[in-house]
Structures are given as structure tokens and as C-alpha cells.
Motif scaffolding. Structure first.
Motif, mmCIF file in Angstrom:
data_model
loop_
_atom_site.group_PDB
_atom_site.id
_atom_site.type_symbol
_atom_site.label_atom_id
_atom_site.label_comp_id
_atom_site.label_asym_id
_atom_site.label_seq_id
_atom_site.Cartn_x
_atom_site.Cartn_y
_atom_site.Cartn_z
ATOM 1 N N UNK A 82 -10.224 9.670 2.270
ATOM 2 C CA UNK A 82 -9.367 8.503 2.512
ATOM 3 C C UNK A 82 -9.247 8.205 3.997
ATOM 4 N N UNK A 83 -9.004 9.250 4.795
ATOM 5 C CA UNK A 83 -8.805 9.059 6.233
ATOM 6 C C UNK A 83 -10.041 8.444 6.882
ATOM 7 N N UNK A 84 -11.218 8.930 6.503
ATOM 8 C CA UNK A 84 -12.452 8.371 7.044
ATOM 9 C C UNK A 84 -12.630 6.911 6.656
ATOM 10 N N UNK A 85 -12.269 6.590 5.410
ATOM 11 C CA UNK A 85 -12.386 5.211 4.934
ATOM 12 C C UNK A 85 -11.422 4.284 5.669
ATOM 13 N N UNK A 86 -10.184 4.738 5.863
ATOM 14 C CA UNK A 86 -9.175 3.923 6.550
ATOM 15 C C UNK A 86 -9.578 3.685 8.000
ATOM 16 N N UNK A 87 -10.045 4.733 8.671
ATOM 17 C CA UNK A 87 -10.448 4.580 10.076
ATOM 18 C C UNK A 87 -11.578 3.561 10.201
ATOM 19 N N UNK B 280 -2.698 -9.739 -0.500
ATOM 20 C CA UNK B 280 -3.578 -8.726 -1.072
ATOM 21 C C UNK B 280 -4.836 -8.512 -0.246
ATOM 22 N N UNK B 281 -5.449 -9.576 0.230
ATOM 23 C CA UNK B 281 -6.695 -9.440 0.989
ATOM 24 C C UNK B 281 -6.496 -8.620 2.253
ATOM 25 N N UNK B 282 -5.360 -8.806 2.924
ATOM 26 C CA UNK B 282 -5.075 -8.029 4.134
ATOM 27 C C UNK B 282 -4.830 -6.566 3.795
ATOM 28 N N UNK C 255 0.846 -1.185 0.000
ATOM 29 C CA UNK C 255 0.000 0.000 0.000
ATOM 30 C C UNK C 255 0.887 1.243 0.000
ATOM 31 N N UNK C 256 0.348 2.318 -0.510
ATOM 32 C CA UNK C 256 1.070 3.589 -0.570
ATOM 33 C C UNK C 256 1.250 4.138 0.851
ATOM 34 N N UNK C 257 2.411 4.715 1.103
ATOM 35 C CA UNK C 257 2.665 5.303 2.422
ATOM 36 C C UNK C 257 2.676 6.832 2.400
ATOM 37 N N UNK C 258 2.806 7.424 1.223
ATOM 38 C CA UNK C 258 2.891 8.883 1.113
ATOM 39 C C UNK C 258 1.644 9.423 0.411
ATOM 40 N N UNK D 136 -6.410 1.473 2.773
ATOM 41 C CA UNK D 136 -5.294 2.209 2.178
ATOM 42 C C UNK D 136 -5.207 1.895 0.681
ATOM 43 N N UNK D 137 -4.465 2.717 -0.045
ATOM 44 C CA UNK D 137 -4.408 2.615 -1.505
ATOM 45 C C UNK D 137 -3.238 1.730 -1.925
ATOM 46 N N UNK D 138 -3.502 0.780 -2.805
ATOM 47 C CA UNK D 138 -2.450 -0.085 -3.314
ATOM 48 C C UNK D 138 -1.505 0.665 -4.234
#
Length: 212
Positions: free
Chosen positions: A21-26, A100-102, A6-9, A108-110
Motif C-alpha cells: 500500500x505504501x509503495x502504491x500511495x507514494x 471520488x476521482x480525487x 478514504x481510510x485513515x487507519x 489510498x483505500x476507500x
């Protein structure tokens, strides 16, 4: 063999995109199954929730023609969120180890797969600002490589608070696009997608602004 990550930046994301994105990740990280896969995330869920909610709140305040102080507070909260997402992505990549499933379960974005024949990436850093005169808006966004043109859609909310896309135009420029004849006091939404020789990319996240 290529290992999925997943992307870190996420610095290139606009405030609206980062908030979404932040709302989706949380939400994803709070799922029971995801917690079982990542029992000791960095940052912890309580800290992540505090950081995400702080940014979303300050972003909403600053987006409503916020003062210089409100914008500064939003920017500081944005930096804290970006740092938290970077740490979380590193942790997720280490624990998932390419599964991939995890990775997908975290929201987060691949990292995009390399290819010489890809459709355009999603357009990022969409900015909608006041134009020089009342009824005008200026649209800017980050240009993409090997793209012919961009398609722009304009919409506004209906009685059910659903965005209705009613206007479309094409442009070859990523900067200085002027939207005219906007009605003062109405909130307009804009999204962008790119076209290349392989076809159309996905729509960007929508951004909004109240016309003056």
C-alpha cells in the motif's frame, strides 16, 4: 447523501500489505496530476518518500529472519508510516471533499459502503510462520464476520520471478492452519480469500516465507 472518504487507519494490515500500500500511495502522490490536486500534502512528498522507503527497506530486512533488533527497527518504522498515512488520509479527505476521482488518485483505500448483502471483505493480517518441524508452515489471519469458509492458494516463483499458484485448499478456521511437505530453502507464497452466501471476496495480498 453519503460522502466518499478514504481510510485513515491501516493498523490491521500485515507488514506485506502495508508495504504494498505504501509503495502504491507514494507512486500515486508523485504523479503530476495528483500533485496538482494536492499541492500541499501532509506529510510533504519528500518526507513521505523518506518514511515509505525506510519502512520498505526495514520490512525486507526483518522478513528475512531478521534479528530482534531488526524487527524492532521495522516496528518503529511501521508506526511512523501508519502515523504519516493517517495524516495524509485526513488531508486527502478534507481537500477532496467527497470527490471520488480525487480520492482514487491517491492510492489510498476507500471506506467500504455499508450494505447488508456484501461480498466478503479482503482478508487481512495474513501471517505465515515456521511450523513445529522442518517442512511445515503455520498460516493465521484475521477472521471475518458472516463468512462460511476461506480459500487458500499456495505458490512459488518460476524462472521469471512470477508467482505460480499450484495448490489450493479450503478451511473454516483462521488460525492454526498447517502447510506440510514444504521443501526447505524454497520461498512459498500464500494468499487468502473468503466466501459467504453472496460469493467469493477478493484475494488478499500475498505473503511469503522460506521453508526451513
Amino acid at each position: 447523501m453519503r460522502k466518499e472518504k478514504v481510510i485513515s487507519n491501516y493498523k490491521a494490515l500485515s507488514d506485506y500489505e502495508l508495504s504494498t500500500l505504501a509503495g502504491r500511495v507514494l507512486k500515486a502522490m508523485q504523479e503530476t496530476s495528483t500533485q496538482a490536486s494536492f499541492p500541499n500534502p501532509n506529510p510533504g512528498l519528500t518526507d513521505l518518500e523518506t518514511i515509505v522507503n525506510d519502512y520498505i527497506t526495514k520490512h525486507e530486512i526483518a522478513s528475512r529472519r531478521g534479528s530482534a533488533l531488526e524487527i524492532s527497527l521495522k516496528n518503529e518504522s511501521r508506526d511512523a508510516l501508519l502515523f504519516a498515512l493517517k495524516n495524509l488520509a485526513h488531508h486527502v479527505n478534507e481537500v477532496a471533499n467527497g470527490q471520488l476521482s480525487l480520492l482514487l488518485s491517491t492510492g489510498l483505500v476507500l471506506v467500504s459502503k455499508p450494505s447488508s448483502s456484501e461480498l466478503p471483505l479482503v482478508t487481512s493480517r495474513i501471517q505465515l510462520r515456521d511450523g513445529r518441524i522442518s517442512g511445515q508452515m503455520r498460516l493465521d489471519f484475521t477472521p471475518l464476520k458472516r463468512v462460511w469458509e476461506y480459500e487458500v492458494e499456495v505458490g512459488r516463483e518460476d524462472a521469471t520471478n512470477t508467482v505460480e499458484w499450484f495448490e489450493t485448499f479450503n478451511t473454516t478456521s483462521s488460525r492454526g492452519n498447517v502447510l506440510t511437505d514444504r521443501v526447505p530453502g524454497i520461498k512459498y507464497f500464500v494468499r487468502v480469500r473468503a466466501r459467504n452466501s453472496k460469493g467469493m471476496g477478493d484475494w488478499s495480498e500475498a505473503v511469503s516465507l522460506i521453508a526451513r
